[in-house]
Design a protein around this motif. Structure first.
Motif, mmCIF file in Angstrom:
data_model
loop_
_atom_site.group_PDB
_atom_site.id
_atom_site.type_symbol
_atom_site.label_atom_id
_atom_site.label_comp_id
_atom_site.label_asym_id
_atom_site.label_seq_id
_atom_site.Cartn_x
_atom_site.Cartn_y
_atom_site.Cartn_z
ATOM 1 N N PRO B 70 -4.912 6.562 11.724
ATOM 2 C CA PRO B 70 -3.861 7.578 11.216
ATOM 3 C C PRO B 70 -3.894 8.707 12.059
ATOM 4 O O PRO B 70 -3.265 9.831 11.977
ATOM 5 C CB PRO B 70 -3.676 7.892 9.759
ATOM 6 N N LEU B 71 -4.952 9.090 12.907
ATOM 7 C CA LEU B 71 -5.054 10.134 13.912
ATOM 8 C C LEU B 71 -3.915 10.602 14.367
ATOM 9 O O LEU B 71 -3.471 9.738 15.167
ATOM 10 C CB LEU B 71 -6.277 9.742 14.940
ATOM 11 N N ASP B 72 -3.318 11.810 14.180
ATOM 12 C CA ASP B 72 -2.237 12.416 14.708
ATOM 13 C C ASP B 72 -2.441 13.134 15.996
ATOM 14 O O ASP B 72 -3.476 13.995 15.974
ATOM 15 C CB ASP B 72 -1.289 13.067 13.371
ATOM 16 N N TYR B 73 -1.371 12.983 16.934
ATOM 17 C CA TYR B 73 -1.427 14.062 18.041
ATOM 18 C C TYR B 73 -0.446 15.142 17.709
ATOM 19 O O TYR B 73 0.419 14.635 16.519
ATOM 20 C CB TYR B 73 -0.975 13.193 19.289
ATOM 21 N N ARG B 74 -0.251 16.096 18.303
ATOM 22 C CA ARG B 74 0.819 16.793 18.186
ATOM 23 C C ARG B 74 2.111 16.351 18.515
ATOM 24 O O ARG B 74 2.178 15.442 19.468
ATOM 25 C CB ARG B 74 0.700 18.308 18.813
ATOM 26 N N GLU B 75 2.972 16.426 17.964
ATOM 27 C CA GLU B 75 4.351 15.593 18.032
ATOM 28 C C GLU B 75 4.829 16.011 19.416
ATOM 29 O O GLU B 75 5.063 16.939 19.889
ATOM 30 C CB GLU B 75 5.415 15.564 17.084
ATOM 31 N N ASN B 76 5.178 14.811 20.233
ATOM 32 C CA ASN B 76 5.782 14.994 21.520
ATOM 33 C C ASN B 76 6.358 13.864 21.990
ATOM 34 O O ASN B 76 5.600 12.787 22.264
ATOM 35 C CB ASN B 76 4.565 15.589 22.600
ATOM 36 N N TYR B 77 7.887 13.989 22.178
ATOM 37 C CA TYR B 77 8.356 12.753 22.270
ATOM 38 C C TYR B 77 8.146 12.230 23.723
ATOM 39 O O TYR B 77 7.986 11.087 24.079
ATOM 40 C CB TYR B 77 10.125 12.889 22.536
ATOM 41 N N ASN B 78 7.842 12.968 24.723
ATOM 42 C CA ASN B 78 7.312 12.589 26.114
ATOM 43 C C ASN B 78 5.857 12.068 26.309
ATOM 44 O O ASN B 78 5.689 11.071 26.687
ATOM 45 C CB ASN B 78 7.763 13.735 26.899
ATOM 46 N N TRP B 79 5.315 13.092 25.814
ATOM 47 C CA TRP B 79 3.584 12.578 25.830
ATOM 48 C C TRP B 79 3.109 11.819 24.485
ATOM 49 O O TRP B 79 2.526 12.460 23.592
ATOM 50 C CB TRP B 79 2.897 13.816 26.146
ATOM 51 N N ARG B 80 3.540 10.636 24.371
ATOM 52 C CA ARG B 80 3.276 9.754 23.281
ATOM 53 C C ARG B 80 1.763 9.269 23.516
ATOM 54 O O ARG B 80 1.221 9.192 24.353
ATOM 55 C CB ARG B 80 4.181 8.812 23.138
ATOM 56 N N PRO B 81 1.229 9.177 22.046
ATOM 57 C CA PRO B 81 -0.305 8.566 22.298
ATOM 58 C C PRO B 81 -0.624 7.438 23.313
ATOM 59 O O PRO B 81 -1.556 7.780 23.796
ATOM 60 C CB PRO B 81 -0.440 8.158 20.740
ATOM 61 N N GLU B 82 0.174 6.663 23.411
ATOM 62 C CA GLU B 82 -0.171 5.403 24.401
ATOM 63 C C GLU B 82 -0.146 6.010 25.699
ATOM 64 O O GLU B 82 -0.932 5.667 26.451
ATOM 65 C CB GLU B 82 0.974 4.267 24.404
ATOM 66 N N ILE B 83 0.818 6.897 26.013
ATOM 67 C CA ILE B 83 0.918 7.492 27.576
ATOM 68 C C ILE B 83 -0.385 8.452 27.596
ATOM 69 O O ILE B 83 -1.158 8.262 28.699
ATOM 70 C CB ILE B 83 2.280 8.118 27.587
ATOM 71 N N ILE B 84 -0.962 9.160 26.747
ATOM 72 C CA ILE B 84 -1.979 9.934 26.652
ATOM 73 C C ILE B 84 -3.364 8.990 27.052
ATOM 74 O O ILE B 84 -4.243 9.336 27.786
ATOM 75 C CB ILE B 84 -2.138 10.721 25.521
ATOM 76 N N GLU B 85 -3.269 8.239 26.282
ATOM 77 C CA GLU B 85 -4.571 7.165 26.222
ATOM 78 C C GLU B 85 -4.482 6.570 27.420
ATOM 79 O O GLU B 85 -5.513 6.031 28.006
ATOM 80 C CB GLU B 85 -4.571 6.382 25.063
ATOM 81 N N ASP B 86 -3.472 6.039 27.921
ATOM 82 C CA ASP B 86 -3.537 5.381 29.285
ATOM 83 C C ASP B 86 -4.043 6.235 30.524
ATOM 84 O O ASP B 86 -4.923 5.696 31.155
ATOM 85 C CB ASP B 86 -2.172 4.812 29.753
ATOM 86 N N ILE B 87 -3.672 7.535 30.284
ATOM 87 C CA ILE B 87 -4.128 8.576 31.325
ATOM 88 C C ILE B 87 -5.716 8.572 31.153
ATOM 89 O O ILE B 87 -6.452 8.825 31.917
ATOM 90 C CB ILE B 87 -3.556 9.779 31.261
ATOM 91 N N ILE B 88 -6.461 8.626 29.738
ATOM 92 C CA ILE B 88 -7.752 8.851 29.436
ATOM 93 C C ILE B 88 -8.299 7.565 30.321
ATOM 94 O O ILE B 88 -9.325 7.650 30.942
ATOM 95 C CB ILE B 88 -7.941 8.770 28.199
ATOM 96 N N LYS B 89 -7.857 6.194 30.007
ATOM 97 C CA LYS B 89 -8.659 5.283 30.683
ATOM 98 C C LYS B 89 -8.508 5.243 31.987
ATOM 99 O O LYS B 89 -9.508 4.694 32.600
ATOM 100 C CB LYS B 89 -7.604 3.748 30.014
ATOM 101 N N GLN B 90 -7.428 5.605 32.663
ATOM 102 C CA GLN B 90 -7.628 5.664 33.991
ATOM 103 C C GLN B 90 -8.597 6.583 34.622
ATOM 104 O O GLN B 90 -8.993 6.592 35.805
ATOM 105 C CB GLN B 90 -6.345 5.717 34.763
ATOM 106 N N ALA B 91 -8.565 7.767 33.809
ATOM 107 C CA ALA B 91 -9.217 8.886 34.377
ATOM 108 C C ALA B 91 -10.809 8.517 34.235
ATOM 109 O O ALA B 91 -11.565 8.914 34.901
ATOM 110 C CB ALA B 91 -9.035 10.300 33.596
ATOM 111 N N GLU B 92 -10.998 7.694 33.303
ATOM 112 C CA GLU B 92 -12.397 7.140 33.033
ATOM 113 C C GLU B 92 -12.921 5.887 33.941
ATOM 114 O O GLU B 92 -14.019 5.697 33.994
ATOM 115 C CB GLU B 92 -12.847 6.909 31.764
ATOM 116 N N THR B 93 -12.028 5.140 34.555
ATOM 117 C CA THR B 93 -12.481 4.024 35.287
ATOM 118 C C THR B 93 -11.718 4.148 36.801
ATOM 119 O O THR B 93 -12.328 3.418 37.712
ATOM 120 C CB THR B 93 -11.724 2.885 34.805
ATOM 121 N N GLY B 94 -10.775 4.990 36.939
ATOM 122 C CA GLY B 94 -10.119 4.617 38.291
ATOM 123 C C GLY B 94 -9.281 3.423 38.525
ATOM 124 O O GLY B 94 -9.148 3.235 39.852
ATOM 125 N N GLY B 95 -8.943 2.600 37.619
ATOM 126 C CA GLY B 95 -8.593 1.466 37.888
ATOM 127 C C GLY B 95 -7.114 1.408 37.399
ATOM 128 O O GLY B 95 -6.263 2.036 37.052
#
Lengths: 258, 501
Positions: B70-95
């Motif tokens: 249930p971990l909430d992010y600050r609500e943001n229609y544009n920067w949804r959790p999935e989008i934030i997490e995709d960026i995290i994954k790519q920042a950590e792997t470059g793939g």
């Protein structure tokens, strides 16, 4: 003709087919009929671009072709030996499984595409995208020997087999012309007689000196090439060869974020 | 590098029920559940959990449940959790972000906006329990007209090869390597038992399964894995795979982890290498080249088998389909944007292609306009979920459908989207021998056969309710459909009227 095919023995003269005016399908039907009647040697004259010759044949018959066979000669072929007194067009030996194709001339694009076995000998040059994704497993290993040189994308995505480019048409010091050689290569080996610049090679390919095992390969297959086309194998082998091999088993293993 | 990725799921273990039996430890292939020997207690590494439910199903005391973190992010229609997490994954792997299964985004599902008709008063409905109901479908090129011999009434016209289906639902292409041999065998047995076909996908056919050839579609794709004349002649239909709905236009990399000894043998590539399928077929750069491969395959099989050509549904599918039919394809397979995959770049899966409903309507309309609809059967796939979707697809113009995801769900898949990792805890999308034995082909085949039986009965109910007794009467009959909640343009492309009109 069918009658004579039944009686034919090994030493008997070949069954003759005149391909003049025959459509692709008619010629191949005739071939199928002759082969299923037991012919072992077949001679086809006046071939003008009929496609798929030998495609559906899975017996070790010998077919000699006079003229210019069309695209996909010997595609998916499994066993026959085809000798072409002339040039082959595109897709010769496409996804071939076993057998042999000997071309007394040049061959077009995608020669030996995805071949899984058998041998192809081309006296002169070949076109673009030749030997893409050739494969091997265990004893089943395709071999492609080209007398002259090849165009771009040679041996791309190669997963097995042996590709030999002899460069017999190149002047002393002249390099092979193909670029993007062996891009994505992850199996098999390419031997070049003559040289290339680094920029001509795919990023996944390394250059090495030949070792004993390589010379065994070359003596065998260049020997066969020389026998087919009346060259002196020793003379060809005197020249310096280089070997291209895949640098990585998984060339694109680091492409992904999991 | 420390990962900034939060856990997606919470594993709740009811300590009153847990008996520390460690079944969950043994069942989990993602290294979540473990036994802490020091404390004598089973615990979970929740950051690894993918919510596949394997442990939940197999826990003998029902002690486990999986919940969304249930971990909430600050609500943001544009920067949804999935989008934030995709960026995290790519920042950590470059793939390139890799994913499994079909598009999970919210593009409109048109099946949910199409409704079927039924008979009331003016014509009677038919009870399929007391009257025969026909679902038989024949795939293959149909002649422009048929001629009968005078007197005997025997068919004079020579028909192109036809393939009979007892139910218009086939199993979609899933390659050996992407899925396990036991999955292939389950599909093959179920197809044989149900009078339909399964599809090898592009990884060849294991020799043990040649005996199911009469119910097999053998595929020829850009990698040409396992393609040889015996293979081509083993199948009932040969399918050229140009594209796939989950990844239109691109090739595939079967990860080296899944290329086991047997997979390497069947595909003829080195063990442990990535199986690389080139983007295009390098012998098909045009419609003319497609003609050449279609006829090479017809020659290779002596004109005894229909040749299918499968493409992903894209913007100009209708024009391409017309070219395919004229190129000699006997069957056209269209795979929509919700089509699934064992591995695809996420950006392609979620953004490329069009919904299958629109592509089907456009292709069927175009082929009819050109007067060549009879020359090829049309099979569709990409998000068929139930018999209602099948009936709507038939009414929109399909001859038959492929199901992939639904078939895997019958075998246990919960759509956790980890196919690309090769760790499938249900033993479906993996070649790890410890996992693949979790699928028993006999039980698998029974589950799949049950699914098709259930759908068949439902389709018969639908037909009976409409007062028709053959699927053929529904095929391409868009008057049996009405749209709800669609724009005029959508209705026009689908060729259906608004409900109420």
């Amino acid at each position: 003709m069918v009658q004579s095919a039944i009686k034919q023995k090994n030493n008997d003269p070949a069954v003759r087919i005149d391909a003049e005016g025959l459509l692709t399908r008619e010629l191949n039907l005739k071939l199928r009929e002759v082969v299923s009647n037991g012919a072992q040697k077949i001679e086809i004259r006046n071939v003008y671009g009929q496609r798929y010759i030998g495609t559906d044949l899975d017996k070790p018959v010998e077919i000699e072709i006079f003229g210019t066979p069309g695209n996909d000669l010997g595609a998916f072929m499994d066993g026959p030996r085809i000798i072409i007194r002339g040039n082959a067009q595109d897709g010769c030996g496409n996804t071939m499984n076993s057998g042999e194709i000997v071309i007394h001339g040049h061959a077009g694009d995608i020669t030996g595409l995805s071949a899984r076995g058998g041998k192809i000998f081309v006296r002169d040059g070949v076109g673009y995208r030749v030997g893409i994704h050739m494969k091997e497993y265990g004893d089943q290993k395709p071999v492609l020997v080209v007398g002259h040189t090849a165009q771009d994308f040679l041996g791309e995505y190669m997963a097995g087999g042996i590709l030999i480019l002899l460069g017999l048409n190149l002047k002393e010091g002249e390099k092979h012309r193909a670029s993007y050689i062996g891009t994505g290569m992850h199996g098999g080996v390419i031997y070049l007689r003559g040289d290339v610049d680094d920029f001509q090679l795919g990023k996944e390919v390394g250059i090495a000196e030949l070792d004993g095992g390589d010379y065994v390969n070359l003596e065998l297959f260049v020997g066969e090439f020389a026998d087919h086309f009346g060259y002196d194998a020793k003379g060809i082998l005197k020249h310096k060869f280089i070997k291209l091999f895949p640098l990585y088993l998984r060339p694109y293993g680091r492409l992904y974020a999991y | 590098m420390k990962t900034y990725m939060p856990s997606k799921f919470i594993v709740e273990r009811d300590s009153a029920r847990c008996i520390q039996c460690q079944v969950c430890v043994n069942q989990c292939s993602f290294d979540v559940n473990y036994y802490d020997a020091a404390d004598g207690e089973v615990r979970s590494r929740e950051q690894n959990c993918v919510a596949c439910h394997r442990c939940v199903v197999f826990c003998p005391t029902d002690a486990l449940t999986i919940k969304n973190n249930p971990l909430d992010y600050r609500e943001n229609y544009n920067w949804r959790p999935e989008i934030i997490e995709d960026i995290i994954k790519q920042a950590e792997t470059g793939g390139v972000l890799l994913t499994g299964m079909g598009n999970d985004k919210g593009q409109r599902i048109y099946w949910d906006h199409l409704l079927l008709n039924a008979s009331q008063v003016t014509n009677p409905s038919i009870d399929p329990l007391r009257e025969p109901m026909e679902l038989v479908t024949y795939l293959g090129r149909k002649p422009d007209k048929v001629e009968l011999e005078r007197g005997t009434l025997k068919l004079k016209t020579k028909l192109a090869p036809q393939v009979k289906l007892e139910v218009p639902v086939m199993f979609a292409a899933m390659s050996y390597g992407a899925v396990s041999l036991n999955v292939h065998e389950s599909l093959a047995r179920a197809a044989t038992a149900s009078g339909t076909l399964w599809n090898t996908g592009e990884g060849g056919l294991h020799t043990n399964l040649y005996k199911y050839g009469n119910n097999t579609i053998v595929q020829v794709a850009s990698g040409r894995f396992g393609v040889h004349s015996e293979y081509l002649n083993a199948g009932r239909i040969v399918e050229i795979k140009i594209g796939q709905g989950a990844k239109p236009g691109i090739g595939g990399h079967l990860p080296g982890e899944k290329v086991s000894a047997e997979v390497a043998l069947t595909r003829m590539i080195p063990r442990g290498t990535d199986a690389l399928s080139p983007f295009p077929h390098h012998d098909i750069y045009s419609i003319e080249d497609l003609v050449q491969l279609i006829y090479a395959l017809k020659e290779a099989t002596n004109y005894t088998k229909p040749i299918s050509v499968k493409i992903a549904a894209v913007h100009n599918s209708a024009a391409i389909a017309s070219g395919m039919v004229r190129a000699g394809a006997d069957i056209i397979a269209l795979d929509g944007i919700r089509g699934s995959t064992g591995a695809a770049p996420k950006v392609i899966r979620d953004n490329v292609g069009i919904p299958i409903e629109l592509a089907l309507a456009a292709v069927d309309t175009r082929l009819r306009q050109e007067g060549i609809r009879n020359q090829a059967s049309v099979i569709i796939s990409g998000g068929i979920r139930n018999s209602g979707d099948v009936a709507k697809a038939i009414a929109l113009g399909a001859d038959a459908v492929y199901i992939g995801t639904a078939a895997l769900m019958a075998l246990g898949c919960t759509c956790c989207q980890q196919c690309h990792t090769g760790k499938c805890a249900w033993g479906i999308c993996t070649s790890d021998l410890a996992l693949t034995k979790r699928i028993n082909p006999e039980i698998g085949a029974r589950r799949l056969t049950n699914l098709l039986r259930g759908w068949s009965i439902e389709i018969k109910d639908i037909l009976g309710g409409m007062g028709i007794n053959a699927l053929e009467s529904l095929r391409g009959n868009r008057l049996a459909l009405r749209g709800v909640g669609l724009t005029d343009t959508e209705l026009e492309i689908l060729g259906v009227k608004m409900a109420g009109s």
